[in-house]
Design a protein around this motif. Structure first.
Motif, PDB file in Angstrom:
ATOM      1  N   SER A  41       0.821  -1.219   0.000  1.00 25.25           N
ATOM      2  CA  SER A  41       0.000   0.000   0.000  1.00 25.25           C
ATOM      3  C   SER A  41       0.852   1.266   0.000  1.00 25.25           C
ATOM      4  CB  SER A  41      -0.954   0.002   1.190  1.00 25.25           C
ATOM      5  OG  SER A  41      -0.221  -0.039   2.398  1.00 25.25           O
ATOM      6  N   HIS A  42       2.048   1.213   0.547  1.00 26.57           N
ATOM      7  CA  HIS A  42       2.947   2.377   0.540  1.00 26.57           C
ATOM      8  C   HIS A  42       3.687   2.517  -0.783  1.00 26.57           C
ATOM      9  CE1 HIS A  42       5.466  -0.980   1.939  1.00 26.57           C
ATOM     10  NE2 HIS A  42       6.467  -0.333   1.351  1.00 26.57           N
ATOM     11  N   GLY A  43       3.453   1.584  -1.703  1.00 27.29           N
ATOM     12  CA  GLY A  43       4.069   1.645  -3.027  1.00 27.29           C
ATOM     13  C   GLY A  43       5.263   0.722  -3.133  1.00 27.29           C
ATOM     14  N   PRO A  44       5.622   0.388  -4.339  1.00 28.83           N
ATOM     15  CA  PRO A  44       6.760  -0.510  -4.552  1.00 28.83           C
ATOM     16  C   PRO A  44       8.085   0.227  -4.401  1.00 28.83           C
ATOM     17  CG  PRO A  44       5.856   0.147  -6.646  1.00 28.83           C
ATOM     18  CD  PRO A  44       4.964   0.752  -5.589  1.00 28.83           C
ATOM     19  N   SER A  45       9.117  -0.535  -4.186  1.00 28.69           N
ATOM     20  CA  SER A  45      10.464   0.037  -4.150  1.00 28.69           C
ATOM     21  C   SER A  45      10.917   0.295  -5.581  1.00 28.69           C
ATOM     22  CB  SER A  45      11.429  -0.950  -3.481  1.00 28.69           C
ATOM     23  OG  SER A  45      11.547  -2.119  -4.284  1.00 28.69           O
ATOM     24  N   ARG A  46      11.988   1.031  -5.721  1.00 30.85           N
ATOM     25  CA  ARG A  46      12.548   1.282  -7.048  1.00 30.85           C
ATOM     26  C   ARG A  46      12.944  -0.034  -7.715  1.00 30.85           C
ATOM     27  NH1 ARG A  46      11.620   4.044 -11.079  1.00 30.85           N
ATOM     28  NH2 ARG A  46      12.943   3.129 -12.640  1.00 30.85           N
ATOM     29  N   GLU A  47      13.549  -0.933  -6.917  1.00 28.51           N
ATOM     30  CA  GLU A  47      13.943  -2.241  -7.442  1.00 28.51           C
ATOM     31  C   GLU A  47      12.708  -3.033  -7.869  1.00 28.51           C
ATOM     32  OE1 GLU A  47      14.943  -1.208  -4.279  1.00 28.51           O
ATOM     33  OE2 GLU A  47      16.868  -0.453  -4.984  1.00 28.51           O
ATOM     34  N   GLY A  48      11.629  -2.917  -7.092  1.00 28.95           N
ATOM     35  CA  GLY A  48      10.387  -3.596  -7.439  1.00 28.95           C
ATOM     36  C   GLY A  48       9.815  -3.089  -8.752  1.00 28.95           C
ATOM     37  N   LEU A  49       9.837  -1.766  -8.933  1.00 26.96           N
ATOM     38  CA  LEU A  49       9.362  -1.183 -10.189  1.00 26.96           C
ATOM     39  C   LEU A  49      10.215  -1.636 -11.372  1.00 26.96           C
ATOM     40  CD1 LEU A  49       8.542   2.474  -9.112  1.00 26.96           C
ATOM     41  CD2 LEU A  49       6.919   0.705  -9.821  1.00 26.96           C
ATOM     42  N   ASP A  50      11.526  -1.671 -11.168  1.00 30.82           N
ATOM     43  CA  ASP A  50      12.427  -2.130 -12.234  1.00 30.82           C
ATOM     44  C   ASP A  50      12.144  -3.584 -12.593  1.00 30.82           C
ATOM     45  OD1 ASP A  50      13.627   0.354 -12.305  1.00 30.82           O
ATOM     46  OD2 ASP A  50      15.384  -0.266 -11.130  1.00 30.82           O
ATOM     47  N   GLU A  51      11.901  -4.416 -11.587  1.00 30.89           N
ATOM     48  CA  GLU A  51      11.622  -5.830 -11.829  1.00 30.89           C
ATOM     49  C   GLU A  51      10.305  -6.010 -12.584  1.00 30.89           C
ATOM     50  OE1 GLU A  51      11.447 -10.043  -9.350  1.00 30.89           O
ATOM     51  OE2 GLU A  51      11.531  -8.167  -8.252  1.00 30.89           O
ATOM     52  N   ILE A  52       9.288  -5.238 -12.201  1.00 34.55           N
ATOM     53  CA  ILE A  52       7.996  -5.310 -12.889  1.00 34.55           C
ATOM     54  C   ILE A  52       8.140  -4.838 -14.338  1.00 34.55           C
ATOM     55  CG2 ILE A  52       5.653  -4.361 -12.965  1.00 34.55           C
ATOM     56  CD1 ILE A  52       5.817  -4.313  -9.825  1.00 34.55           C
ATOM     57  N   GLU A  53       8.874  -3.753 -14.550  1.00 34.20           N
ATOM     58  CA  GLU A  53       9.072  -3.240 -15.906  1.00 34.20           C
ATOM     59  C   GLU A  53       9.779  -4.274 -16.781  1.00 34.20           C
ATOM     60  OE1 GLU A  53      11.132   0.465 -18.309  1.00 34.20           O
ATOM     61  OE2 GLU A  53      11.354   0.350 -16.149  1.00 34.20           O
ATOM     62  N   GLU A  54      10.819  -4.878 -16.257  1.00 35.62           N
ATOM     63  CA  GLU A  54      11.540  -5.908 -17.022  1.00 35.62           C
ATOM     64  C   GLU A  54      10.631  -7.099 -17.324  1.00 35.62           C
ATOM     65  OE1 GLU A  54      15.436  -8.836 -16.745  1.00 35.62           O
ATOM     66  OE2 GLU A  54      15.103  -7.362 -15.174  1.00 35.62           O
ATOM     67  N   LEU A  55       9.843  -7.494 -16.353  1.00 38.41           N
ATOM     68  CA  LEU A  55       8.914  -8.602 -16.536  1.00 38.41           C
ATOM     69  C   LEU A  55       7.906  -8.297 -17.638  1.00 38.41           C
ATOM     70  CD1 LEU A  55       7.762 -11.338 -15.555  1.00 38.41           C
ATOM     71  CD2 LEU A  55       6.463 -10.044 -13.872  1.00 38.41           C
ATOM     72  N   LEU A  56       7.338  -7.103 -17.615  1.00 38.58           N
ATOM     73  CA  LEU A  56       6.367  -6.711 -18.641  1.00 38.58           C
ATOM     74  C   LEU A  56       7.022  -6.613 -20.021  1.00 38.58           C
ATOM     75  CD1 LEU A  56       4.302  -4.093 -16.623  1.00 38.58           C
ATOM     76  CD2 LEU A  56       3.588  -6.392 -17.307  1.00 38.58           C
ATOM     77  N   ARG A  57       8.252  -6.147 -20.070  1.00 38.29           N
ATOM     78  CA  ARG A  57       8.984  -6.092 -21.335  1.00 38.29           C
ATOM     79  C   ARG A  57       9.182  -7.502 -21.893  1.00 38.29           C
ATOM     80  NH1 ARG A  57      13.787  -4.198 -19.840  1.00 38.29           N
ATOM     81  NH2 ARG A  57      12.873  -2.468 -18.749  1.00 38.29           N
ATOM     82  N   ASN A  58       9.537  -8.441 -21.016  1.00 35.31           N
ATOM     83  CA  ASN A  58       9.704  -9.824 -21.442  1.00 35.31           C
ATOM     84  C   ASN A  58       8.386 -10.423 -21.912  1.00 35.31           C
ATOM     85  OD1 ASN A  58      12.480 -10.037 -21.006  1.00 35.31           O
ATOM     86  ND2 ASN A  58      12.200 -10.528 -18.854  1.00 35.31           N
ATOM     87  N   GLN A  59       7.295 -10.082 -21.226  1.00 33.29           N
ATOM     88  CA  GLN A  59       5.978 -10.563 -21.654  1.00 33.29           C
ATOM     89  C   GLN A  59       5.652 -10.044 -23.050  1.00 33.29           C
ATOM     90  OE1 GLN A  59       3.126  -9.336 -18.724  1.00 33.29           O
ATOM     91  NE2 GLN A  59       3.504 -11.086 -17.406  1.00 33.29           N
ATOM     92  N   ARG A  60       5.880  -8.765 -23.271  1.00 38.03           N
ATOM     93  CA  ARG A  60       5.581  -8.161 -24.573  1.00 38.03           C
ATOM     94  C   ARG A  60       6.400  -8.827 -25.678  1.00 38.03           C
ATOM     95  NH1 ARG A  60       6.366  -2.392 -24.041  1.00 38.03           N
ATOM     96  NH2 ARG A  60       8.543  -2.870 -24.293  1.00 38.03           N
ATOM     97  N   GLY A  61       7.684  -9.034 -25.442  1.00 32.24           N
ATOM     98  CA  GLY A  61       8.526  -9.690 -26.431  1.00 32.24           C
ATOM     99  C   GLY A  61       8.080 -11.116 -26.706  1.00 32.24           C
ATOM    100  N   THR A  62       7.702 -11.828 -25.662  1.00 32.48           N
ATOM    101  CA  THR A  62       7.237 -13.206 -25.833  1.00 32.48           C
ATOM    102  C   THR A  62       5.917 -13.236 -26.574  1.00 32.48           C
ATOM    103  OG1 THR A  62       8.397 -13.893 -23.822  1.00 32.48           O
ATOM    104  CG2 THR A  62       6.622 -15.326 -24.600  1.00 32.48           C
ATOM    105  N   LEU A  63       5.030 -12.311 -26.269  1.00 33.87           N
ATOM    106  CA  LEU A  63       3.746 -12.255 -26.955  1.00 33.87           C
ATOM    107  C   LEU A  63       3.929 -11.905 -28.431  1.00 33.87           C
ATOM    108  CD1 LEU A  63       0.724 -12.590 -26.575  1.00 33.87           C
ATOM    109  CD2 LEU A  63       0.607 -10.184 -25.943  1.00 33.87           C
ATOM    110  N   ASP A  64       4.808 -10.980 -28.741  1.00 34.85           N
ATOM    111  CA  ASP A  64       5.105 -10.648 -30.140  1.00 34.85           C
ATOM    112  C   ASP A  64       5.667 -11.865 -30.875  1.00 34.85           C
ATOM    113  OD1 ASP A  64       4.253  -8.032 -29.844  1.00 34.85           O
ATOM    114  OD2 ASP A  64       6.276  -7.201 -29.642  1.00 34.85           O
ATOM    115  N   HIS A  65       6.560 -12.581 -30.220  1.00 34.39           N
ATOM    116  CA  HIS A  65       7.147 -13.784 -30.818  1.00 34.39           C
ATOM    117  C   HIS A  65       6.072 -14.844 -31.054  1.00 34.39           C
ATOM    118  CE1 HIS A  65      10.202 -16.702 -31.818  1.00 34.39           C
ATOM    119  NE2 HIS A  65       9.806 -17.499 -30.850  1.00 34.39           N
ATOM    120  N   LEU A  66       5.191 -15.016 -30.087  1.00 37.51           N
ATOM    121  CA  LEU A  66       4.095 -15.970 -30.203  1.00 37.51           C
ATOM    122  C   LEU A  66       3.185 -15.608 -31.376  1.00 37.51           C
ATOM    123  CD1 LEU A  66       2.982 -18.473 -28.730  1.00 37.51           C
ATOM    124  CD2 LEU A  66       1.700 -16.922 -27.274  1.00 37.51           C
ATOM    125  N   HIS A  67       2.907 -14.333 -31.529  1.00 44.16           N
ATOM    126  CA  HIS A  67       2.078 -13.866 -32.638  1.00 44.16           C
ATOM    127  C   HIS A  67       2.726 -14.211 -33.980  1.00 44.16           C
ATOM    128  CE1 HIS A  67       0.474 -10.337 -35.156  1.00 44.16           C
ATOM    129  NE2 HIS A  67      -0.449 -11.269 -35.139  1.00 44.16           N
TER     130      HIS A  67
END
Length: 83
Positions: A41-67
């Motif tokens: 509730s107090h928000g994610p840490s900077r490291e947490g935000l970086d990890e989420i961003e990298e994860l979403l980037r990997n998802q997008r790349g995998t989804l594009d590849h799947l397409h």
């Protein structure tokens, strides 16, 4: 040097299955760390935000590849696949 063999439908299908598994794994990881329910509730840490961003980037790349693989699979099966 022998010419590389053409990809078969079976080759494409194996790659599709691997990409699907990777996407499922990435989505599971996103559910663990990247949803609003999982962010403190107090928000994610900077490291947490970086990890989420990298994860979403990997998802997008995998989804594009799947397409692209599904387009290739449809074409190899004799169907016109919309781009």
């Amino acid at each position: 040097m022998p010419a590389p063999r053409a990809r078969t439908i079976a080759d494409i299908r194996r790659e599709l299955e691997a990409a699907e598994q990777r996407l499922e794994t990435l989505i599971g990881r996103w559910r663990d760390i990247g949803t609003t329910r999982s962010v403190p509730s107090h928000g994610p840490s900077r490291e947490g935000l970086d990890e989420i961003e990298e994860l979403l980037r990997n998802q997008r790349g995998t989804l594009d590849h799947l397409h692209q693989l599904w387009i290739e699979y449809a074409q190899a099966s004799g169907y016109h696949a919309p781009q």
